[in-house]
Motif scaffolding. Structure first.
Motif, PDB file in Angstrom:
ATOM      1  N   ILE A 237      78.399  15.977  23.161  1.00  0.00           N
ATOM      2  CA  ILE A 237      77.264  15.867  24.086  1.00  0.00           C
ATOM      3  C   ILE A 237      76.733  17.253  24.423  1.00  0.00           C
ATOM      4  O   ILE A 237      75.521  17.482  24.421  1.00  0.00           O
ATOM      5  CB  ILE A 237      77.676  15.091  25.354  1.00  0.00           C
ATOM      6  N   GLU A 238      77.629  18.185  24.708  1.00  0.00           N
ATOM      7  CA  GLU A 238      77.225  19.575  24.996  1.00  0.00           C
ATOM      8  C   GLU A 238      76.489  20.182  23.804  1.00  0.00           C
ATOM      9  O   GLU A 238      75.489  20.877  23.962  1.00  0.00           O
ATOM     10  CB  GLU A 238      78.449  20.434  25.342  1.00  0.00           C
ATOM     11  N   GLU A 239      77.015  19.922  22.609  1.00  0.00           N
ATOM     12  CA  GLU A 239      76.385  20.427  21.395  1.00  0.00           C
ATOM     13  C   GLU A 239      74.978  19.853  21.245  1.00  0.00           C
ATOM     14  O   GLU A 239      74.036  20.570  20.904  1.00  0.00           O
ATOM     15  CB  GLU A 239      77.247  20.063  20.186  1.00  0.00           C
ATOM     16  N   ALA A 240      74.832  18.580  21.508  1.00  0.00           N
ATOM     17  CA  ALA A 240      73.511  17.944  21.432  1.00  0.00           C
ATOM     18  C   ALA A 240      72.563  18.532  22.473  1.00  0.00           C
ATOM     19  O   ALA A 240      71.391  18.787  22.185  1.00  0.00           O
ATOM     20  CB  ALA A 240      73.634  16.439  21.629  1.00  0.00           C
ATOM     21  N   ARG A 241      73.073  18.760  23.656  1.00  0.00           N
ATOM     22  CA  ARG A 241      72.234  19.316  24.728  1.00  0.00           C
ATOM     23  C   ARG A 241      71.750  20.722  24.390  1.00  0.00           C
ATOM     24  O   ARG A 241      70.642  21.117  24.748  1.00  0.00           O
ATOM     25  CB  ARG A 241      73.020  19.353  26.033  1.00  0.00           C
ATOM     26  N   ASN A 242      72.570  21.474  23.714  1.00  0.00           N
ATOM     27  CA  ASN A 242      72.237  22.866  23.384  1.00  0.00           C
ATOM     28  C   ASN A 242      71.644  23.026  21.990  1.00  0.00           C
ATOM     29  O   ASN A 242      71.575  24.143  21.481  1.00  0.00           O
ATOM     30  CB  ASN A 242      73.477  23.739  23.540  1.00  0.00           C
TER      31      ASN A 242
ATOM     32  N   THR B 271      72.294   5.579  26.178  1.00  0.00           N
ATOM     33  CA  THR B 271      71.824   5.481  24.800  1.00  0.00           C
ATOM     34  C   THR B 271      71.851   4.049  24.287  1.00  0.00           C
ATOM     35  O   THR B 271      71.019   3.684  23.461  1.00  0.00           O
ATOM     36  CB  THR B 271      72.624   6.389  23.846  1.00  0.00           C
ATOM     37  N   SER B 272      72.770   3.229  24.805  1.00  0.00           N
ATOM     38  CA  SER B 272      72.808   1.833  24.345  1.00  0.00           C
ATOM     39  C   SER B 272      71.551   1.079  24.764  1.00  0.00           C
ATOM     40  O   SER B 272      71.137   0.135  24.089  1.00  0.00           O
ATOM     41  CB  SER B 272      74.050   1.109  24.865  1.00  0.00           C
ATOM     42  N   LYS B 273      70.927   1.492  25.842  1.00  0.00           N
ATOM     43  CA  LYS B 273      69.684   0.859  26.291  1.00  0.00           C
ATOM     44  C   LYS B 273      68.528   1.158  25.345  1.00  0.00           C
ATOM     45  O   LYS B 273      67.535   0.445  25.327  1.00  0.00           O
ATOM     46  CB  LYS B 273      69.335   1.332  27.689  1.00  0.00           C
ATOM     47  N   LYS B 274      68.675   2.213  24.563  1.00  0.00           N
ATOM     48  CA  LYS B 274      67.606   2.640  23.646  1.00  0.00           C
ATOM     49  C   LYS B 274      67.758   2.065  22.236  1.00  0.00           C
ATOM     50  O   LYS B 274      66.877   2.200  21.410  1.00  0.00           O
ATOM     51  CB  LYS B 274      67.550   4.165  23.561  1.00  0.00           C
TER      52      LYS B 274
ATOM     53  N   ALA C 184      63.932  18.114  23.750  1.00  0.00           N
ATOM     54  CA  ALA C 184      62.999  17.294  24.531  1.00  0.00           C
ATOM     55  C   ALA C 184      63.503  15.863  24.647  1.00  0.00           C
ATOM     56  O   ALA C 184      63.411  15.244  25.718  1.00  0.00           O
ATOM     57  CB  ALA C 184      61.614  17.322  23.895  1.00  0.00           C
ATOM     58  N   GLU C 185      64.046  15.319  23.568  1.00  0.00           N
ATOM     59  CA  GLU C 185      64.596  13.962  23.596  1.00  0.00           C
ATOM     60  C   GLU C 185      65.789  13.874  24.545  1.00  0.00           C
ATOM     61  O   GLU C 185      65.903  12.939  25.330  1.00  0.00           O
ATOM     62  CB  GLU C 185      65.009  13.533  22.183  1.00  0.00           C
ATOM     63  N   PHE C 186      66.661  14.860  24.481  1.00  0.00           N
ATOM     64  CA  PHE C 186      67.827  14.881  25.374  1.00  0.00           C
ATOM     65  C   PHE C 186      67.350  14.958  26.822  1.00  0.00           C
ATOM     66  O   PHE C 186      67.842  14.226  27.688  1.00  0.00           O
ATOM     67  CB  PHE C 186      68.729  16.076  25.045  1.00  0.00           C
ATOM     68  N   GLN C 187      66.377  15.793  27.090  1.00  0.00           N
ATOM     69  CA  GLN C 187      65.813  15.956  28.442  1.00  0.00           C
ATOM     70  C   GLN C 187      65.182  14.648  28.915  1.00  0.00           C
ATOM     71  O   GLN C 187      65.342  14.251  30.073  1.00  0.00           O
ATOM     72  CB  GLN C 187      64.768  17.072  28.428  1.00  0.00           C
ATOM     73  N   ARG C 188      64.494  13.954  28.024  1.00  0.00           N
ATOM     74  CA  ARG C 188      63.851  12.695  28.374  1.00  0.00           C
ATOM     75  C   ARG C 188      64.897  11.645  28.765  1.00  0.00           C
ATOM     76  O   ARG C 188      64.709  10.890  29.713  1.00  0.00           O
ATOM     77  CB  ARG C 188      63.019  12.190  27.196  1.00  0.00           C
ATOM     78  N   LEU C 189      66.002  11.625  28.039  1.00  0.00           N
ATOM     79  CA  LEU C 189      67.047  10.634  28.313  1.00  0.00           C
ATOM     80  C   LEU C 189      67.901  10.976  29.535  1.00  0.00           C
ATOM     81  O   LEU C 189      68.244  10.098  30.317  1.00  0.00           O
ATOM     82  CB  LEU C 189      67.971  10.489  27.098  1.00  0.00           C
ATOM     83  N   PHE C 190      68.235  12.253  29.690  1.00  0.00           N
ATOM     84  CA  PHE C 190      69.233  12.632  30.692  1.00  0.00           C
ATOM     85  C   PHE C 190      68.744  13.619  31.746  1.00  0.00           C
ATOM     86  O   PHE C 190      69.511  13.971  32.645  1.00  0.00           O
ATOM     87  CB  PHE C 190      70.466  13.229  29.989  1.00  0.00           C
ATOM     88  N   GLY C 191      67.508  14.074  31.645  1.00  0.00           N
ATOM     89  CA  GLY C 191      67.017  15.074  32.595  1.00  0.00           C
ATOM     90  C   GLY C 191      67.760  16.384  32.416  1.00  0.00           C
ATOM     91  O   GLY C 191      68.125  16.753  31.305  1.00  0.00           O
ATOM     92  N   ASN C 192      68.007  17.069  33.515  1.00  0.00           N
ATOM     93  CA  ASN C 192      68.716  18.359  33.453  1.00  0.00           C
ATOM     94  C   ASN C 192      70.229  18.188  33.550  1.00  0.00           C
ATOM     95  O   ASN C 192      70.960  19.161  33.607  1.00  0.00           O
ATOM     96  CB  ASN C 192      68.241  19.279  34.577  1.00  0.00           C
ATOM     97  N   LYS C 193      70.677  16.942  33.577  1.00  0.00           N
ATOM     98  CA  LYS C 193      72.087  16.647  33.743  1.00  0.00           C
ATOM     99  C   LYS C 193      72.786  16.487  32.394  1.00  0.00           C
ATOM    100  O   LYS C 193      72.205  15.981  31.451  1.00  0.00           O
ATOM    101  CB  LYS C 193      72.204  15.341  34.537  1.00  0.00           C
ATOM    102  N   THR C 194      74.029  16.917  32.332  1.00  0.00           N
ATOM    103  CA  THR C 194      74.857  16.643  31.166  1.00  0.00           C
ATOM    104  C   THR C 194      75.658  15.384  31.483  1.00  0.00           C
ATOM    105  O   THR C 194      76.462  15.383  32.412  1.00  0.00           O
ATOM    106  CB  THR C 194      75.807  17.819  30.874  1.00  0.00           C
ATOM    107  N   PRO C 195      75.435  14.305  30.734  1.00  0.00           N
ATOM    108  CA  PRO C 195      76.108  13.046  31.048  1.00  0.00           C
ATOM    109  C   PRO C 195      77.581  13.049  30.667  1.00  0.00           C
ATOM    110  O   PRO C 195      78.007  13.784  29.781  1.00  0.00           O
ATOM    111  CB  PRO C 195      75.344  12.030  30.195  1.00  0.00           C
TER     112      PRO C 195
ATOM    113  N   ARG D  16      87.504  11.378  25.114  1.00  0.00           N
ATOM    114  CA  ARG D  16      86.501  11.836  26.079  1.00  0.00           C
ATOM    115  C   ARG D  16      86.163  13.321  25.846  1.00  0.00           C
ATOM    116  O   ARG D  16      85.011  13.711  25.898  1.00  0.00           O
ATOM    117  CB  ARG D  16      86.996  11.646  27.509  1.00  0.00           C
ATOM    118  N   GLU D  17      87.194  14.130  25.585  1.00  0.00           N
ATOM    119  CA  GLU D  17      86.989  15.565  25.354  1.00  0.00           C
ATOM    120  C   GLU D  17      86.118  15.801  24.118  1.00  0.00           C
ATOM    121  O   GLU D  17      85.184  16.604  24.153  1.00  0.00           O
ATOM    122  CB  GLU D  17      88.332  16.270  25.208  1.00  0.00           C
TER     123      GLU D  17
END
Length: 74
Positions: free
Chosen positions: A35-40, A68-71, A48-59, A28-29
């Motif tokens: 995930i943080e690296e992808a967000r930043n 992501t499995s839905k995509k 923009a893609e990260f924002q589209r999938l998760f909004g302003n939240k870090t999942p 998990r860590e």
């Protein structure tokens, strides 16, 4: 199309931990760091893609797997 729910995600994390010989917490860590690296990511398209999938939240890792499995398309 494959969709994973939260229970499936937890099972996946547990299986990855077992296969790698580490704890679920370590998996998990590592995922949370990725995930943080992808967000930043400095690439505007990737942000923009990260924002589209998760909004302003870090999942959480479980949320990341579910969303992501839905995509995925095979």
């Amino acid at each position: 199309m494959i969709k994973f729910n939260k229970r499936d995600s937890k099972k996946m994390l547990k299986e990855v931990a077992r296969l790698r010989g580490v704890s679920v917490a370590e998996v998990r860590e590592e995922m949370q760091l990725a995930i943080e690296e992808a967000r930043n990511n400095p690439d505007a398209e990737k942000q923009a893609e990260f924002q589209r999938l998760f909004g302003n939240k870090t999942p959480t890792p479980e949320e990341f797997i579910c969303i992501t499995s839905k995509k995925l398309k095979f």
